[in-house]
Every structure is written in structure tokens, then in C-alpha cells.
Motif scaffolding. Structure first.
Motif, PDB file in Angstrom:
ATOM      1  N   GLY A  79      24.192  13.815  31.228  1.00  0.00           N
ATOM      2  CA  GLY A  79      24.887  14.564  30.200  1.00  0.00           C
ATOM      3  C   GLY A  79      24.759  16.064  30.354  1.00  0.00           C
ATOM      4  O   GLY A  79      24.680  16.590  31.470  1.00  0.00           O
ATOM      5  N   HIS A  80      24.739  16.750  29.242  1.00  0.00           N
ATOM      6  CA  HIS A  80      24.655  18.212  29.213  1.00  0.00           C
ATOM      7  C   HIS A  80      23.249  18.584  28.775  1.00  0.00           C
ATOM      8  O   HIS A  80      22.953  18.711  27.591  1.00  0.00           O
ATOM      9  N   MET A  81      22.373  18.765  29.764  1.00  0.00           N
ATOM     10  CA  MET A  81      20.983  19.144  29.501  1.00  0.00           C
ATOM     11  C   MET A  81      20.902  20.646  29.259  1.00  0.00           C
ATOM     12  O   MET A  81      21.768  21.414  29.678  1.00  0.00           O
ATOM     13  N   ALA A  82      19.824  21.065  28.582  1.00  0.00           N
ATOM     14  CA  ALA A  82      19.574  22.494  28.419  1.00  0.00           C
ATOM     15  C   ALA A  82      19.495  23.134  29.801  1.00  0.00           C
ATOM     16  O   ALA A  82      18.791  22.646  30.689  1.00  0.00           O
ATOM     17  N   GLY A  83      20.232  24.197  30.020  1.00  0.00           N
ATOM     18  CA  GLY A  83      20.253  24.870  31.313  1.00  0.00           C
ATOM     19  C   GLY A  83      21.373  24.423  32.235  1.00  0.00           C
ATOM     20  O   GLY A  83      21.559  25.002  33.310  1.00  0.00           O
ATOM     21  N   ASP A  84      22.144  23.401  31.834  1.00  0.00           N
ATOM     22  CA  ASP A  84      23.218  22.887  32.690  1.00  0.00           C
ATOM     23  C   ASP A  84      24.554  23.597  32.490  1.00  0.00           C
ATOM     24  O   ASP A  84      25.499  23.373  33.260  1.00  0.00           O
ATOM     25  N   THR A  85      24.659  24.428  31.482  1.00  0.00           N
ATOM     26  CA  THR A  85      25.974  24.936  31.075  1.00  0.00           C
ATOM     27  C   THR A  85      26.699  25.647  32.206  1.00  0.00           C
ATOM     28  O   THR A  85      27.895  25.412  32.443  1.00  0.00           O
ATOM     29  N   ASP A  86      26.017  26.516  32.929  1.00  0.00           N
ATOM     30  CA  ASP A  86      26.687  27.276  33.988  1.00  0.00           C
ATOM     31  C   ASP A  86      27.181  26.365  35.107  1.00  0.00           C
ATOM     32  O   ASP A  86      28.282  26.571  35.641  1.00  0.00           O
ATOM     33  N   LEU A  87      26.378  25.364  35.472  1.00  0.00           N
ATOM     34  CA  LEU A  87      26.810  24.433  36.519  1.00  0.00           C
ATOM     35  C   LEU A  87      28.011  23.625  36.061  1.00  0.00           C
ATOM     36  O   LEU A  87      28.972  23.430  36.819  1.00  0.00           O
ATOM     37  N   ILE A  88      27.974  23.136  34.837  1.00  0.00           N
ATOM     38  CA  ILE A  88      29.087  22.336  34.332  1.00  0.00           C
ATOM     39  C   ILE A  88      30.363  23.163  34.299  1.00  0.00           C
ATOM     40  O   ILE A  88      31.430  22.716  34.739  1.00  0.00           O
ATOM     41  N   ARG A  89      30.245  24.386  33.800  1.00  0.00           N
ATOM     42  CA  ARG A  89      31.417  25.260  33.727  1.00  0.00           C
ATOM     43  C   ARG A  89      31.912  25.636  35.117  1.00  0.00           C
ATOM     44  O   ARG A  89      33.100  25.497  35.431  1.00  0.00           O
ATOM     45  N   ILE A 146      23.615  13.243  19.852  1.00  0.00           N
ATOM     46  CA  ILE A 146      24.232  14.244  18.978  1.00  0.00           C
ATOM     47  C   ILE A 146      23.829  15.644  19.436  1.00  0.00           C
ATOM     48  O   ILE A 146      24.656  16.573  19.422  1.00  0.00           O
ATOM     49  N   GLU A 147      22.584  15.795  19.885  1.00  0.00           N
ATOM     50  CA  GLU A 147      22.131  17.099  20.386  1.00  0.00           C
ATOM     51  C   GLU A 147      22.979  17.555  21.561  1.00  0.00           C
ATOM     52  O   GLU A 147      23.404  18.712  21.632  1.00  0.00           O
ATOM     53  N   GLN A 148      23.263  16.657  22.508  1.00  0.00           N
ATOM     54  CA  GLN A 148      24.076  17.029  23.657  1.00  0.00           C
ATOM     55  C   GLN A 148      25.520  17.309  23.264  1.00  0.00           C
ATOM     56  O   GLN A 148      26.150  18.237  23.804  1.00  0.00           O
ATOM     57  N   ILE A 149      26.049  16.534  22.347  1.00  0.00           N
ATOM     58  CA  ILE A 149      27.417  16.788  21.884  1.00  0.00           C
ATOM     59  C   ILE A 149      27.505  18.182  21.269  1.00  0.00           C
ATOM     60  O   ILE A 149      28.432  18.951  21.560  1.00  0.00           O
ATOM     61  N   THR A 150      26.538  18.518  20.439  1.00  0.00           N
ATOM     62  CA  THR A 150      26.524  19.834  19.797  1.00  0.00           C
ATOM     63  C   THR A 150      26.429  20.936  20.844  1.00  0.00           C
ATOM     64  O   THR A 150      27.160  21.941  20.781  1.00  0.00           O
ATOM     65  N   ARG A 151      25.543  20.765  21.823  1.00  0.00           N
ATOM     66  CA  ARG A 151      25.367  21.777  22.873  1.00  0.00           C
ATOM     67  C   ARG A 151      26.677  21.978  23.637  1.00  0.00           C
ATOM     68  O   ARG A 151      27.089  23.103  23.916  1.00  0.00           O
ATOM     69  N   HIS A 152      27.323  20.875  23.986  1.00  0.00           N
ATOM     70  CA  HIS A 152      28.543  20.963  24.787  1.00  0.00           C
ATOM     71  C   HIS A 152      29.671  21.647  24.002  1.00  0.00           C
ATOM     72  O   HIS A 152      30.357  22.534  24.532  1.00  0.00           O
ATOM     73  N   VAL A 153      29.858  21.237  22.774  1.00  0.00           N
ATOM     74  CA  VAL A 153      30.942  21.791  21.968  1.00  0.00           C
ATOM     75  C   VAL A 153      30.722  23.279  21.696  1.00  0.00           C
ATOM     76  O   VAL A 153      31.667  24.076  21.701  1.00  0.00           O
ATOM     77  N   GLU A 154      29.460  23.649  21.483  1.00  0.00           N
ATOM     78  CA  GLU A 154      29.176  25.045  21.152  1.00  0.00           C
ATOM     79  C   GLU A 154      29.227  25.961  22.367  1.00  0.00           C
ATOM     80  O   GLU A 154      29.661  27.116  22.257  1.00  0.00           O
ATOM     81  N   THR A 155      28.764  25.473  23.527  1.00  0.00           N
ATOM     82  CA  THR A 155      28.690  26.355  24.698  1.00  0.00           C
ATOM     83  C   THR A 155      29.925  26.290  25.579  1.00  0.00           C
ATOM     84  O   THR A 155      30.251  27.267  26.269  1.00  0.00           O
ATOM     85  N   LEU A 156      30.617  25.143  25.574  1.00  0.00           N
ATOM     86  CA  LEU A 156      31.806  24.971  26.419  1.00  0.00           C
ATOM     87  C   LEU A 156      32.944  24.360  25.600  1.00  0.00           C
ATOM     88  O   LEU A 156      33.417  23.251  25.890  1.00  0.00           O
ATOM     89  N   PRO A 157      33.387  25.041  24.573  1.00  0.00           N
ATOM     90  CA  PRO A 157      34.460  24.479  23.741  1.00  0.00           C
ATOM     91  C   PRO A 157      35.706  24.215  24.581  1.00  0.00           C
ATOM     92  O   PRO A 157      36.135  25.046  25.379  1.00  0.00           O
ATOM     93  N   GLY A 158      36.237  23.027  24.427  1.00  0.00           N
ATOM     94  CA  GLY A 158      37.432  22.646  25.171  1.00  0.00           C
ATOM     95  C   GLY A 158      37.168  22.051  26.534  1.00  0.00           C
ATOM     96  O   GLY A 158      38.099  21.542  27.175  1.00  0.00           O
ATOM     97  N   ALA A 159      35.923  22.096  27.014  1.00  0.00           N
ATOM     98  CA  ALA A 159      35.610  21.536  28.335  1.00  0.00           C
ATOM     99  C   ALA A 159      35.584  20.010  28.275  1.00  0.00           C
ATOM    100  O   ALA A 159      35.245  19.410  27.252  1.00  0.00           O
ATOM    101  N   ARG A 160      35.900  19.369  29.378  1.00  0.00           N
ATOM    102  CA  ARG A 160      35.971  17.915  29.444  1.00  0.00           C
ATOM    103  C   ARG A 160      34.580  17.300  29.314  1.00  0.00           C
ATOM    104  O   ARG A 160      33.584  17.878  29.723  1.00  0.00           O
ATOM    105  N   PHE A 161      34.541  16.085  28.770  1.00  0.00           N
ATOM    106  CA  PHE A 161      33.271  15.392  28.600  1.00  0.00           C
ATOM    107  C   PHE A 161      33.541  13.891  28.478  1.00  0.00           C
ATOM    108  O   PHE A 161      34.663  13.451  28.198  1.00  0.00           O
ATOM    109  N   GLY A 162      32.492  13.109  28.703  1.00  0.00           N
ATOM    110  CA  GLY A 162      32.506  11.692  28.388  1.00  0.00           C
ATOM    111  C   GLY A 162      31.376  11.389  27.435  1.00  0.00           C
ATOM    112  O   GLY A 162      30.573  12.264  27.084  1.00  0.00           O
TER     113      GLY A 162
END
Length: 347
Positions: A84-94, A105-121
Motif C-alpha cells: 500500500g501507501h506506507m509513510a515515506g512512499d509518496t514521492d515514489l508512488i507519484r 483507513i490510515e493508508q487511505i487517508t494518507r493517499h487521499v491527502e498527499t496524492l489527491p486524484g492518484a490511482r489506487f486499489g
């Protein structure tokens, strides 16, 4: 031959992928799991061969593996990250366009807040209790998260290697209860799940171990040959010992070959009492303990001193070797060390 050589048959990996793909109907896509450096066999070469064979979606364990895979496959491949979207993964994912399989729920929140609109499963927990959103959590958030358009909703079977285990049907039922009626594609089956039949296939399957010749895919083509060079041969008299602790004592005069490989190369110490190596089709038992860099083998029944002996190949696969060590083929594959010269055959 002075170096242990691991030969990886890319044609066999592709054939195994196609065979598993053939177990599903045309509406089900077959992805490929290439985590842990393609189960130790080299993510760039393995994934490129699978891409050329038609695989379009690939799964890795962590975002850092996604970086190596993106470099190998270029921008078109879809790369899913199980953790998933671990702390520190944002730059790699983007930066690499990875698709995290959000597990909480923690990962969903992190993803939506840091990469709004980015793809996810999304990964759901249907009873394995390892990763994923639990049923009560899912009931609370599904109507909030589903409108954001997950590209995949998946879960993972705990007991698919045993087709008769009742927990497979229980997890399938839970997955359906959690996901029936959603518009997002669904995935439940890895290799074992594919073999359980169409009811487990859904929109996407994710074969892993079956690609590399392991159980439970009994029809898999063998993928590996591991050939170990002989450093020295010596005569051993009746009553003499071989190796650390004297665990092997010759009951009659014999001849011992010392091979260049050991537990530092992933040949697990526990296999010492049971494993064999092969001279052609002739088995030769290990004699004494596996040490860090060396194996000792009883070759008293051979009529010549061999230059090398095979520990993996046509006559002994990763699961056979794993059985001798009381482990599983996954551990043998992912432990094969960096000192082996890796040769790729096929493609």
C-alpha cells in the motif's frame, strides 16, 4: 566450471504464465507477481519476458521494488504495490506512477491527502488477518471510498494450497459479501486460487509461485538448474567422519566430493540429512552438515569424479529440495544467493 551456475529458463516461466492464464476465461485478466526480485530470479529479465508474453499488470511487495520494475518495463506497465501507501512512499508512488493497494483507513487517508486524484486499489481482509481492511471497517467506509474509483479491490486466500480446506469457501463467501455489486474490478486468486476454479477468478488473477515452477501448480514446467562445481574429491575410510560435528561417519570406504556452495548461498543447513544432488540422473546423497560455503557429497557409487553436480534441475525441483529441509519452495527460491552466476535461457 569454477563458479556455481544458476540457469533460469525464461521460456518455462512464460509457459507457466500462459498455462495459468489458460485456466481462466477471456473476461479474467492474468497479472504476474514479481516481488522479491521475481522470487529471487531477477525482476528485470523475468518481468520483461512476461511483458512480452502479454502480461500488463505486475505486483510487487513494496514501493522500492516498484522502482526497479518501472526501470525495466518503462511507463506502460501497471505496477501494483501490495504493502500500500506506507509513510515515506509518496514521492515514489507519484514519480513512478505506482498503484498502492491500500490496506487500512490510515493508508487511505494518507493517499487521499498527499496524492489527491492518484490511482489506487484496495485490499480487504477476508479472514487471513495479515493485511487489509476488515469487514467492520469496510462497512463504515465503502460508500466513501468507492466513489473515488479504485482500480482494483482484492483479497488474499490463506489456505488455497489445499483445495479441500473449508476456509477457502469461507473466504470466498466473505469476499462476495464485501464486494458484490461494486463496479471496480475484483481479484482474489493467486496461483492456488486459480487452481480452485472459476468461482475464485473474478476479474484479475495474480499468479506468483506457479510461474516459477512451485507448488501447488503440479503441471508447471521446471524453471531452474543449479549446477555446483566440485572443488576436491577424496577417499574416506570406514569409520572416518565428514564435516562439522562428525554427523556423517562412513560405514564403508567411500569417496567424498566437496562442492562450492553452502548456506550463505541459500542452501539451507537443515537439508543436510536428507538432500541429494545429481550426476546426470544419478542421485548422490549429502554427507554431513551443510556449511557456509561448502557441501560434501558421497560419490562412492560413481565410476568417475564429476566436475559438477546439480542440486536443482530436471530430477529435483525447488519443492523437492524444500522438503528435504522441512521448508517450502518459496524459501529456497528467494534465498538463492548472489554468488551464483545467473544465466538466462530462452526468449
Amino acid at each position: 566450471m569454477g563458479t556455481a551456475t544458476l540457469t533460469i529458463d525464461l521460456d518455462a516461466i512464460v509457459a507457466n504464465w500462459r498455462a495459468l492464464d489458460g485456466r481462466t476465461d477471456a473476461s479474467t485478466e492474468t497479472a504476474a507477481v514479481v516481488k522479491a526480485d521475481a522470487y529471487g530470479l531477477g525482476i528485470a529479465r523475468v518481468a520483461s519476458a512476461l511483458r512480452d508474453a502479454g502480461a500488463r499488470k505486475f505486483f510487487v511487495a513494496v514501493a522500492e521494488e516498484g522502482a526497479a520494475l518501472r526501470q525495466a518495463l518503462g511507463p506502460e506497465a501497471e505496477i501494483m504495490v501490495f504493502s500500500g501507501h506506507m509513510a515515506g512512499d509518496t514521492d515514489l508512488i507519484r514519480g513512478l506512477g505506482l498503484v498502492p493497494m491500500l490496506n487500512s483507513i490510515e493508508q487511505i487517508t494518507r493517499h487521499v491527502e498527499t496524492l489527491p486524484g492518484a490511482r489506487f486499489g484496495l485490499q480487504l481482509d477476508t479472514g487471513m488477518n495479515r493485511l487489509g481492511i476488515e469487514p467492520d471497517e469496510w462497512a463504515a467506509i465503502r460508500d466513501i471510498v468507492l466513489p473515488r474509483g479504485p482500480v482494483l479491490v482484492m483479497s488474499h486466500l490463506a489456505c488455497a494450497d489445499d483445495r479441500d480446506d473449508a476456509r477457502n469457501a469461507r473466504q470466498l463467501r466473505t469476499f462476495r459479501e464485501m464486494t458484490d455489486g461494486i463496479s471496480a474490478p475484483r481479484s482474489l486468486a493467486a496461483t492456488g486460487g486459480i487452481l480452485l476454479g472459476p468461482g475464485f477468478h473474478f476479474d484479475l488473477t495474480r499468479p506468483g509461485i506457479g510461474l516459477y515452477g512451485g507448488r501447488p501448480f503440479a503441471d508447471a514446467r521446471p524453471v531452474l538448474r543449479l549446477s555446483l562445481p566440485v572443488i576436491q574429491c577424496r577417499d574416506v575410510a570406514s569409520g572416518e567422519i565428514v564435516g562439522y560435528g562428525g554427523s556423517f561417519e562412513a560405514s564403508a570406504p567411500t569417496r567424498i566430493a566437496t562442492l562450492s556452495a553452502g548456506y550463505a548461498d541459500g542452501l539451507i543447513r537443515a537439508m543436510g540429512g536428507e538432500a541429494v544432488v545429481f550426476h546426470g540422473a544419478v542421485p548422490c546423497p549429502l554427507a554431513g552438515r551443510v556449511s557456509m560455503d561448502l557441501l560434501t557429497v558421497d560419490i562412492g557409487h560413481l565410476d568417475t569424479d564429476p566436475s559438477h553436480l546439480d542440486i536443482l534441475g530436471r530430477h529435483q525441483g525447488v519443492d523437492d529440495l524444500a522438503d528435504s529441509a522441512g521448508t517450502i519452495g518459496y524459501e529456497i527460491l528467494t534465498s538463492l544467493g548472489p554468488r551464483y552466476v545467473r544465466n538466462y535461457a530462452g526468449i
